[in-house]
Design a protein around this motif. Structure first.
Motif, PDB file in Angstrom:
ATOM      1  N   ALA A 119       0.835  -1.200   0.000  1.00 44.83           N
ATOM      2  CA  ALA A 119       0.000   0.000   0.000  1.00 44.83           C
ATOM      3  C   ALA A 119       0.874   1.256   0.000  1.00 44.83           C
ATOM      4  N   ALA A 120       1.925   1.266   0.813  1.00 48.12           N
ATOM      5  CA  ALA A 120       2.836   2.412   0.864  1.00 48.12           C
ATOM      6  C   ALA A 120       3.591   2.558  -0.444  1.00 48.12           C
ATOM      7  N   LEU A 121       4.000   1.430  -1.019  1.00 45.18           N
ATOM      8  CA  LEU A 121       4.720   1.461  -2.293  1.00 45.18           C
ATOM      9  C   LEU A 121       3.833   2.043  -3.393  1.00 45.18           C
ATOM     10  N   ALA A 122       2.564   1.661  -3.400  1.00 40.94           N
ATOM     11  CA  ALA A 122       1.623   2.174  -4.397  1.00 40.94           C
ATOM     12  C   ALA A 122       1.442   3.680  -4.246  1.00 40.94           C
ATOM     13  N   VAL A 123       1.337   4.155  -2.999  1.00 38.86           N
ATOM     14  CA  VAL A 123       1.192   5.590  -2.734  1.00 38.86           C
ATOM     15  C   VAL A 123       2.429   6.336  -3.213  1.00 38.86           C
ATOM     16  N   GLU A 124       3.611   5.777  -2.974  1.00 35.19           N
ATOM     17  CA  GLU A 124       4.859   6.423  -3.389  1.00 35.19           C
ATOM     18  C   GLU A 124       4.945   6.553  -4.906  1.00 35.19           C
ATOM     19  N   ARG A 125       4.653   5.471  -5.610  1.00 41.61           N
ATOM     20  CA  ARG A 125       4.736   5.517  -7.073  1.00 41.61           C
ATOM     21  C   ARG A 125       3.698   6.462  -7.665  1.00 41.61           C
ATOM     22  N   PHE A 126       2.501   6.435  -7.094  1.00 43.82           N
ATOM     23  CA  PHE A 126       1.459   7.376  -7.541  1.00 43.82           C
ATOM     24  C   PHE A 126       1.937   8.814  -7.330  1.00 43.82           C
ATOM     25  N   SER A 127       2.512   9.077  -6.158  1.00 44.41           N
ATOM     26  CA  SER A 127       2.947  10.428  -5.817  1.00 44.41           C
ATOM     27  C   SER A 127       4.054  10.925  -6.738  1.00 44.41           C
ATOM     28  N   CYS A 128       4.888  10.004  -7.224  1.00 43.31           N
ATOM     29  CA  CYS A 128       5.946  10.385  -8.170  1.00 43.31           C
ATOM     30  C   CYS A 128       5.386  10.676  -9.556  1.00 43.31           C
ATOM     31  N   THR A 129       4.381   9.941  -9.959  1.00 48.28           N
ATOM     32  CA  THR A 129       3.863  10.022 -11.326  1.00 48.28           C
ATOM     33  C   THR A 129       2.969  11.226 -11.554  1.00 48.28           C
ATOM     34  N   TYR A 130       2.073  11.492 -10.621  1.00 47.53           N
ATOM     35  CA  TYR A 130       1.005  12.458 -10.878  1.00 47.53           C
ATOM     36  C   TYR A 130       1.243  13.799 -10.185  1.00 47.53           C
ATOM     37  N   SER A 131       1.267  14.852 -10.999  1.00 49.34           N
ATOM     38  CA  SER A 131       1.513  16.213 -10.511  1.00 49.34           C
ATOM     39  C   SER A 131       0.212  16.917 -10.148  1.00 49.34           C
ATOM     40  N   ASN A 132       0.347  17.909  -9.319  1.00 48.37           N
ATOM     41  CA  ASN A 132      -0.800  18.737  -8.936  1.00 48.37           C
ATOM     42  C   ASN A 132      -1.061  19.756 -10.043  1.00 48.37           C
TER      43      ASN A 132
ATOM     44  N   ALA B  24      -6.490   7.363  -1.569  1.00 49.78           N
ATOM     45  CA  ALA B  24      -6.052   6.579  -0.418  1.00 49.78           C
ATOM     46  C   ALA B  24      -7.115   6.550   0.674  1.00 49.78           C
ATOM     47  N   VAL B  25      -7.787   7.679   0.884  1.00 53.81           N
ATOM     48  CA  VAL B  25      -8.875   7.742   1.855  1.00 53.81           C
ATOM     49  C   VAL B  25     -10.035   6.858   1.408  1.00 53.81           C
ATOM     50  N   GLU B  26     -10.379   6.962   0.131  1.00 50.34           N
ATOM     51  CA  GLU B  26     -11.518   6.215  -0.419  1.00 50.34           C
ATOM     52  C   GLU B  26     -11.313   4.711  -0.319  1.00 50.34           C
ATOM     53  N   TYR B  27     -10.079   4.248  -0.553  1.00 44.57           N
ATOM     54  CA  TYR B  27      -9.833   2.803  -0.603  1.00 44.57           C
ATOM     55  C   TYR B  27      -8.978   2.290   0.552  1.00 44.57           C
ATOM     56  N   ASP B  28      -8.879   3.113   1.627  1.00 47.05           N
ATOM     57  CA  ASP B  28      -8.193   2.707   2.852  1.00 47.05           C
ATOM     58  C   ASP B  28      -6.777   2.214   2.562  1.00 47.05           C
ATOM     59  N   LYS B  29      -5.981   3.065   1.900  1.00 50.72           N
ATOM     60  CA  LYS B  29      -4.628   2.691   1.481  1.00 50.72           C
ATOM     61  C   LYS B  29      -3.591   3.689   2.006  1.00 50.72           C
ATOM     62  N   ASP B  30      -3.465   3.785   3.313  1.00 51.89           N
ATOM     63  CA  ASP B  30      -2.425   4.614   3.934  1.00 51.89           C
ATOM     64  C   ASP B  30      -2.565   6.091   3.553  1.00 51.89           C
ATOM     65  N   GLU B  31      -3.726   6.667   3.885  1.00 53.87           N
ATOM     66  CA  GLU B  31      -3.959   8.067   3.542  1.00 53.87           C
ATOM     67  C   GLU B  31      -3.029   9.023   4.289  1.00 53.87           C
ATOM     68  N   GLY B  32      -2.576   8.617   5.485  1.00 63.31           N
ATOM     69  CA  GLY B  32      -1.655   9.455   6.238  1.00 63.31           C
ATOM     70  C   GLY B  32      -0.349   9.672   5.487  1.00 63.31           C
ATOM     71  N   TYR B  33       0.187   8.599   4.922  1.00 61.24           N
ATOM     72  CA  TYR B  33       1.436   8.692   4.162  1.00 61.24           C
ATOM     73  C   TYR B  33       1.229   9.499   2.886  1.00 61.24           C
ATOM     74  N   ALA B  34       0.080   9.315   2.249  1.00 61.86           N
ATOM     75  CA  ALA B  34      -0.231  10.064   1.024  1.00 61.86           C
ATOM     76  C   ALA B  34      -0.288  11.562   1.305  1.00 61.86           C
TER      77      ALA B  34
END
Length: 304
Positions: free
Chosen positions: A93-106, A270-280
């Motif tokens: 879950a943390a790995l997925a959040v990290e890769r998402f965070s690298c790929t998608y810009s605000n 992450a909030v919607e699918y309970d995937k470590d929203e704090g880290y996101a």
């Protein structure tokens, strides 16, 4: 002081106002969500629509086409490098959040106000190419990455039904047909578009205020992910863009939105699918803060 640095400082000051409003309980979590929906579903689409209200000419159409090409290159880099560089033995879950965070810009919340302030309305026109790809990818690849499973037809169709996509289609049609909106309507829409920067930054500030920032800044891994998002991916794109004979303004716009901090959408997913929203939310907050330094640096190296 460069235009990019000036605009970044203005946006960070607005973020500080958002943090203060959150601490004073003026912007509560429910208010923050309401502001987020207002920006994403009303204000941002209006900004996009207004950006297309220009007399048709082949120069702008060519620029828009090149913006799409450069955006495709940017996303190819942003999709490949996180898979190659972001690895580790921690939970998926943390790995997925990290890769998402690298790929998608605000690119909507921060990218549009940034480009609007630095380049102007013509720049926002070129951002729409990047934003269209963002919507298509984030609701398919991005959602699948966070959920850890394939997205369904509903999710795919949802990517084509966002207000930003509708505004892009309508705006592009009006531009190609050389149709101008009535002055009173255009003035109204322009007034709404002026709300974009303060509302978006207030919302970002409120999200940061609810983050355990002190704890996040103690994590070495956060700095590694931040470096990939804010420096490595933009620098690879910068080198590639230098090799392409394209309008400097178009390349500058795509590079600017590529170099923006991570998308707030990752936290929402992450909030919607309970995937470590704090880290996101930590990655969102830290990349947003460090972008004060990295955005002007990237654009300085580009030559702005």
């Amino acid at each position: 002081m460069s235009a990019v640095l000036t605009q970044v400082i203005i946006m960070m000051l607005l973020i500080l106002v958002g943090i203060l409003c959150s601490k004073l309980n003026i912007i509560t979590e429910s208010v923050s969500r309401g502001l987020s929906n207002l920006v994403l579903n009303i204000v941002n689409p209006v900004v996009i629509l207004v950006s297309y209200q220009k007399p048709f000419n082949t120069h702008l159409l060519a620029g828009l086409s090149w913006a799409l090409v450069l955006s495709l290159i940017s996303y190819a880099v942003a999709l490949f490098l996180p898979v190659a560089l972001v690895r580790g033995g921690h939970d998926q879950a943390a790995l997925a959040v990290e890769r998402f965070s690298c790929t998608y810009s605000n690119c909507a919340f921060m990218g549009i106000p940034l480009v609007q302030g630095v380049v102007g309305e013509e720049g926002v026109l070129y951002v729409t190419a990047f934003l269209t790809l963002f919507n298509l990818l984030v609701w398919t690849h991005g959602l699948m990455q966070i959920k850890g499973e394939a997205c369904n037809l509903k999710d795919t169709l949802q990517s084509l039904c966002s207000p930003a996509i509708f505004a892009t289609v309508i705006g592009l049609a009006l531009f190609l047909l050389n149709i101008s909106l009535p002055k009173i309507l255009l003035t109204t829409l322009s007034d709404i578009s002026d709300l974009n920067t303060p509302l978006a930054m207030f919302t970002a500030g409120a999200v940061i205020a609810r983050t355990q920032l002190g704890s996040a800044l103690k994590k070495g891994r956060v700095y590694y992910i931040t470096a990939i998002k804010l420096l490595i991916i933009p620098m690879v794109c910068l080198v590639l863009f230098k090799l392409i004979p394209v309008s400097p303004m178009v390349a500058e716009v795509v590079l600017l939105v590529t170099a923006c901090p991570t998308a707030a959408t990752g936290t929402l997913f992450a909030v919607e699918y309970d995937k470590d929203e704090g880290y996101a939310s930590e990655l969102f907050a830290v990349t947003t803060i460090f972008s004060v330094v990295t955005l002007p640096l990237v654009m300085l190296l580009w030559g702005v």
